[in-house]
Structure formats: C-alpha cells, structure tokens
Design a protein around this motif. Structure first.
Motif: not given
Ligand code: FES
Ligand code: HEM
Length: 782
Positions: A729-732, A734-735, A737-739, A754, A767, A769
């Motif tokens: 996860s990254d942005c947490e 919804g921006l 797409g990592n999660c 995303v 997604v 997060c």
């Molecule tokens: Fe970035 Fe979920 S952590 S979209």
C-alpha cells in the motif's frame, strides 16, 4: 514585467495589465510581485537551497506566476499534494518537456539520430497511464526488489574497500554515481556497459530536459542524447532475443506479447532510456544529499552509527529534508484553481516538492533534521498519487545499504573543510557534484574488529511504518495542576534537546494499548523538556485514567511528535483566545507567543470551578490584565456572541474546548472570512463517502481459505494487514493502485480513483485501502 513568451502557456502574461487594483508597485498594474519576478530556478542560491529561497512564497504568495519561467509555481505542502493528487485536472504531459527550447541546429542533430522520446509512464495521461503502470508493476513488488539486495550490498562493500584505507574520498565520484547506475542497469536487466559513457549520456539528458544549456552546449548535449537514444534502442533489440530472467525491461518485453496495445514498441524504447535516468541519478543525488546532511548534523550521524536500526528512518527524514527531485511539472487541462489562485487551461505548473517538504504548516520545525519525525514518510520527494515514484523502494533499499556500510566502516568520517558544493543548474534534479570526506585510517573499526565486515541489518522493503517511529522519553516530574489534572514533564533519556515546537503543537503519548494526543503546554524556550497536562476523564476511553493511575516519575514512555495541527497565524493584528476546561493547554502557549510578539490579545477561559481550572497561576503571572475567567460555580459565563461581535477580518479567534463551544462559535462566525476562526481538531481526513451505513463484510482468501472480517470503520487493507496478510500500500486513499487485489467472487462497492468505470462494473479488482463489499462475502486471489 518581462515575459518569456515562448514558454508562457498562453504566450503572454496571464494578467490583464492596468486592470488590477493598485495593490502593486508596478506602474502598469501588473500583479506579478517582486518575489515572483525575481524567481529564477537556475540561480545558484536556488540550487543550493530551493526550500529556503522559496520561503517568501510559502509565507506570502504560495502560488505565483514566474515570468522568467512562464510557469505557475506552487510551494505549500497542501497545494503541492493537491496538484499531484488530481491527475484528471493536472496532466503530467509536460514532465519531460524541455524547459529551455532547443535551437534548430540542436533539433536537427536529434533528428539525425531519429530521436523519438515519446510518452513513458511519468508523463502519460489517464487512462493509458494506469493501465501500463499496473501491467508493469510486478518488478517493483517487495519479493522482486529483494533479488537486488545481495548485489547492492556486494557492490557497496567492493567500492568502500577501494577507498577505506585512503583516508579521504569523493563519495560521489568514487561510489555514489556508479553503484546506482549499475543497480539501475541490473534492475532493467541491461548488461553492465561502459559506465563513463552512460554517465555522460544521462547528464546530457538532464541538461536537455530540465537545464538551461547555452547554444554551444545544446549541440553537444543533443549529440549525447541522440547517442543515448540509439544505445537504448540497441540494448532493447538485444534483449528481445532472450527476454527471460529478472529485469524490468525483460518483463516488459514478455508482457508486450500479452498486451501489445498497452506496451508498444515506441513505449519500450522511451521507457528504456527514461528508466536508466529515473533509477540512477535520483538515487545517486539523494544519497549524496543525505550523507552531507547527516555529516553536517553530527549528533544524528553518531546516533545512527551507534544504532543501525535507525537507518531506515534516517533515510526517510533525509529524503524529506534534502530529496533529489526538488520540483516536478504538470499542465492544467482546464481552467482551475490552486490555493485560491486561478490557473488558466494550458497553464504550466512547477510544483516545488522541496518547498512543500519544508512547509512548517505541515512539518514541525521543518528545517532541522529529526530522525524521530513520525510523519517524515509523508514527504513529497517521490511525488504523490497515481504517478508516485514506482522505484521508491529500490531507492530506499540502496540508500539504507549505503548508509549501513558507511556508518559501520567509517563512523569517524567527516566532511572535508572548505568544500564548495556545486549543482548542475536545472529545475528538477539536485545533488552535489562532489562530496569530499576524510577520516583517520588508524581509527578504522575494521582494523580491530574485522567481524563487522560481515554483519548486516535485515532489509525491510518500503518506508518504515509510522507506528515504528517514536521517541523514548523518561518522566521527569508529575505534579498536581488542578482538580483531576496532572502535569507531566518529559525528558530525553540522555538529556538532549527535543526539536523546536510551535504554539498549538501536540505530542502523542503511547501508553499501554492507548495512543492519545496532548497539547504541549510548557514554555517553548526550554528545549530539553516537553510538558503536557492530562485531565482524568472518568467516562473517556480509558487512556487518561491509565495515565493518572499508572505512570510515575522515572518511567519511560514512547511518544510521537511534536506535531502541530493548530497553528497560530502570527501575522494578524488582534487575537481572541478562548479555552474551555483542559482546552487551556494550547491556548496558553499561543498566549505566551503573542505576549512575546507584543500583539494585542485577550484570553477567555471557562471552567466548572476555579480549583478545576489548570494554570491559573501562570495566567496571573504572565498574562495579567489579558485574561477573563468564567468559573461556572461562580455563575460566570462567557458571552460568546459579544466576544465575536468585536471581531473583524483582521482578528483571529483560536478556540480549544468542548464540541458545543466550538459549534456555537462556528455559527457565530459564519459572517466572518473563513480564516478568522480556528479551532483545535484532531479529526481524521475528510471522507467523501457516507461511511455511516458501512457494514462488516468477509474477505475469503482463495489461497488459504482464510476468512478475514472487515469491520465498519476499518479498511479491507487494514483488516488484511492485521491478519498478517501482506498487501502493498502507499497512498491509502484510492489513488495509486498499489493495494489492488483480484476479486474472484462477490460484488464491490468501489470507492477508488484507480479503476476505470468499465473495470469497476466488471468487478474483478478491488482497491483494498478504500473500497468495500456490496455482498456479505468477497473471494479474493490472495
Ligand atoms: Fe494507494 Fe490503495 S494504497 S490505492
Ligand atoms: C516517478 C522521484 C528513484 C522509477 C518519479 C517521480 C518522482 C520520482 C518525483 C514523479 C512522481 C509524480 O509525478 O507524482 C524519485 C526519487 C528517487 C527515485 C527522488 C530516488 C531517491 C527511482 C528508481 C526507479 C524510479 C530507483 C526505478 C527503479 C520511477 C518511475 C516513475 C517515477 C517508473 C514513473 C511512475 C508513474 O508515472 O507511474 N520518481 N525517483 N525512480 N520513478 Fe522515481
């Protein structure tokens, strides 16, 4: 104002000259301020310290039009993040555009080489960008990145071996340039080629894209860039013969077979060239910046030499303080606004992430280095949102290993005196051309303890988790402040100073299973102590009872912060400070500051009885004649309506107290400009979805059959992490797409930015997060 017409979005100054109010000194009425007019990112002062040079802008004109550049410059944290976040209004299409247009001679040289750098991920618009990003993400997964660790460590040891007994080195030329280049090539799957030539090529690419070359330099640069392009093409062709094995480009070639429309030939060629630069220079510069910063702050350097487990958080703080990409670009796709300033469609933006990282509205005491800053990883050095740097965890891993090997083998290293740090003039990349260090070889630890050569820290991919970054402090004193209120003084175990904090700041106390925020209430000119006051709340969640009943002098505690969500605007003329009960704590520090500044202020303090109202002595001593008390038991009540009626646009009202008091003041201040009333709120970020109806649902994990329940108020991502299931996860929000996970059964309530609309209706991805389930249970491919 002189405008660089070729570069100005609309070709002319965006302001209607003469039509403006006379708020300006320009006889033509042009509202470009003198700061904006003077701004020159190629200037040596800016190269040396971009955040400092932009301080005036963060304070007075956070979004300004730079006539020299033809760009709108954005400098505050919130605005920079908002631009990065909104990839539908702000396109990255100009991210690799030449900031200095090429001469026709230079263009013909490039043509000779068939130079055709097209879109790569970093300057691609949606929806194509996310489709490609997601198709190519695999090589950045933690387990893939871990493949590169042994090589990074081996190379680092070999390079340090070369100079460890020399007593001096230029770390840039003898280590930091070549290792990230070798790692970049390895990551891409390219055989190690002539380093010197590639170095020349990548500098040429930087100057060509982000620099200001003279006409003569342009010809040389164009020749190198053309050669670089051909080199990238040749390597790619060779790779196509056998694209098996590790390496991002090899993976991309394999993916091209499945997704020929998404990953085109031209895309692969551009990606090959851009990939080397993206992965190489950024990391080399960031490490050089970090080492300089740490060696200039000796106590921090010594600390990480003593405790290598602190290196990941030191890396994160260095990336915040002295990242290697100081500004990035976007172009507005429609008429819009940033920080209240209108930006026309086509307006180009220079988003100054280095300035954002030093914005004291977001980071407390931002100019100092603090490796215990728990929000350091919220820096914007890697950008933010859907284009956030894909290679950030490779860069972090390299930086951690470099620091680990250097702190272990050369803890006595120091910066050589009288060195002049030089930077390549350009708008984006920043790192010194040389970093000269020296040391006494006879003190090299490996002479007496050769076993250190083999030791290494376990590498964890990613930023250190915020939960893991805290300070350990000791309770120096606990005292009675008022009925049910205790004052607690905290010190560092070694008595050292805390970072500076500003009025209104708080810390988080981590006690038992609780983490609670408490405003700082001591005098802020005593840097080696922090003071909080804690009200015992019988009906609270238990944190304050635990603190009252359990803590004693000499106990050690974990804390986070100081941080400030309740910042005092020091530029106003008059201040009304209002406190209810224990809400006096931040108000008191604000009053101290205002008294120090000689401002016009008054304090209104309500409580139930005098004996329950903390700090009456201090108020009497430091703020006599400025303070009205309203103990309910004496039938005294604050007349908020009358207080507010004395306020106008030049007043600032700060309130900390019960919700009811804040709500009443919000209503009473409705007619006043928005920035008059400020109140203390520790609230979470605003939600655009109505979460009040959220229900629990189950995630069934296909690989193990495990069932994870996601409670209302909990994200699927957090539920998975809590169950020990690793999801990136990254942005947490919804921006990025990592999660994202694959959905095998069940219907999703999509809340992300995303997935495309069609993907949302297909229901094959989630997604985690932010999205939830519409059905009671969702089966995912985990
Ligand atoms: Fe970035 Fe979920 S952590 S979209
Ligand atoms: C994008 C910084 C290392 C690959 C970016 C962006 C920045 C950045 C600012 C643009 C983000 C945006 O537009 O929101 C850095 C810094 C690095 C670093 C400071 C080192 C300290 C790397 C490495 C790699 C890499 C090592 C590759 C292995 C990429 C890619 C993108 C990117 C592929 C484009 C992502 C996208 O648009 O989806 N980087 N980077 N970077 N970076 Fe990095």
């Amino acid at each position: 104002v002189l405008i660089n017409k070729a570069e100005t979005p609309a070709g002319v100054c965006p302001f209607a000259h003469g039509a403006m109010a006379p708020a300006t000194t320009d006889p033509h009425g042009c509202p470009v301020s003198s700061g904006a007019e003077a701004f020159d990112p190629f200037d040596s002062a800016y190269q040396a310290d971009p955040a400092e040079v932009l301080r005036w802008s963060r304070d007075d004109e956070p979004v300004f039009f730079s006539p020299k550049l033809g760009y709108w410059v954005v400098t505050r944290y919130d605005d920079v993040k908002a631009v990065f976040r909104d990839n539908t209004v702000f396109s990255p299409a100009n991210a690799l555009e030449k900031i200095t247009p090429s001469s026709s001679e230079a263009e013909s040289i490039l043509k000779k080489y068939n130079y055709g750098m097209a879109r790569t991920l970093v300057n691609e618009d949606e929806p194509a960008h996310l489709e490609r990003r997601r198709a190519l993400m695999f090589s950045f997964a933690p387990e893939e990145l871990l493949h590169h660790e042994p090589m990074v460590r081996r190379l680092t040891r070999e390079y340090v071996n070369r100079f460890v007994n020399e007593g001096k080195a230029d770390l840039v030329n003898e280590m930091l340039w070549e290792i990230p280049l070798t790692v970049a090539l390895h990551f891409l799957g390219v055989p190690e080629e002539d380093m010197g030539t590639l170095r020349e090529y990548s500098i040429a690419h930087t100057v060509n894209t982000w620099g200001r070359p003279t006409p003569e330099q342009q010809l040389k640069v164009a020749d190198s860039v053309g050669k670089f392009w051909n080199y990238a093409g040749k390597v790619l062709e060779k790779m196509r013969d056998d694209p098996s094995g590790h390496g991002w480009m090899k993976y991309a070639i394999r993916r091209q077979k499945e997704l020929p429309e998404v990953i085109t030939d031209s895309y692969l060629h551009s990606m090959m060239m851009a990939g080397i630069v993206a992965a190489h220079e950024t990391t080399a510069h960031a490490t050089a910046n970090a080492l300089r910063l740490l060696l200039e702050n000796r106590s921090t350097w010594d600390r990480i030499c003593q405790d290598a487990s602190l290196i990941p958080q030191a890396v994160e703080e260095c990336l915040r303080h002295s990242g290697s990409i100081v500004a990035w670009r976007r172009v507005a796709l429609e008429d819009t606004e940033v920080g209240g300033v209108k930006i026309p469609k086509g307006g180009k933006l220079l988003i100054a992430n280095a300035s954002a990282n030093h914005d004291e509205r977001y980071f407390e005491d931002p100019d100092s280095i603090d490796i215990f800053r728990d929000n350091a990883s919220e820096h914007l050095s890697f950008g933010y949102g859907s284009h956030q740097c894909l290679g950030k965890n490779l860069a972090r891993m390299e930086m951690c290993i470099f620091l680990e090997e250097l702190t272990k083998r050369l803890p006595h290293m120091r910066l050589s005196d009288n060195q002049d740090f030089k930077y390549l003039p350009n708008i984006a990349f920043r790192g010194p051309e040389n970093l000269f260090v020296e040391w006494d070889v006879s003190l090299n630890p490996e002479k007496t303890a050769p076993e250190i050569l083999e030791t290494s820290q376990a590498i964890k991919i990613g930023a250190p988790s915020k939960e893991a970054v805290f300070r350990e402090v000791v309770i120096d004193q606990i005292r009675h402040e008022a009925d049910n209120v205790i004052g607690i003084t905290l010190k560092n175990q070694d008595g050292s100073d805390f970072p500076k904090w500003s009025p209104g700041a708080h810390i988080d106390l981590m006690v038992g299973e609780f983490t609670r925020k408490y405003s700082l209430c001591g005098y802020n000119d005593t840097p080696n102590t922090l003071d909080v006051a804690v009200l015992r709340e019988e009906n609270g969640r238990g944190g304050s009872r635990y603190i009252h009943d359990t803590l004693k002098q000499g106990d050690t505690l974990k804390i986070k912060g100081p941080k400030n969500n309740f910042r005092l605007d020091e530029k106003a003329e008059r201040y009304i400070l209002i406190a209810g009960g224990i809400g006096i704590t931040p108000i008191l520090t604000m009053a101290d500051r205002l008294a120090g500044l000689g401002k016009d202020y008054c304090i209104h303090y309500a409580g139930s009885t005098r004996s329950s109202m903390a700090f009456l002595n201090r108020l009497e001593q430091d703020h006599a004649g400025r303070c009205e008390l309203y103990p309910k038991s004496e039938d005294r009540r604050a007349d908020l309506k009358t207080l507010v009626s004395a306020a106008d646009a030049t007043t600032r009202i700060y309130v900390c107290g019960p919700d009811r008091m804040i709500e009443t003041l919000e209503e009473l201040c409705e007619h006043l400009p928005e920035d008059v009333l400020h109140f203390e709120h520790f609230a979470a970020k605003t939600e655009s979805y109505d979460t009040s109806q959220d229900k629990a649902f189950e995630l069934v994990l296909a690989n193990s059959g495990m069932v994870v329940t996601v409670e209302p108020g909990q994200t699927a991502l957090n539920a998975l992490k809590a169950a020990g299931v690793e999801v990136e996860s990254d942005c947490e929000e919804g921006l990025c797409g990592n999660c994202e996970v694959e959905v095998l059964e069940g219907e999703i309530d999509h809340r992300d930015n995303v997935l495309a609309r069609s993907e949302k209706s297909e229901n094959k991805r989630m997604v985690t997060c932010c999205s939830r389930a519409k059905t009671h249970s969702v089966k995912v491919a985990l």
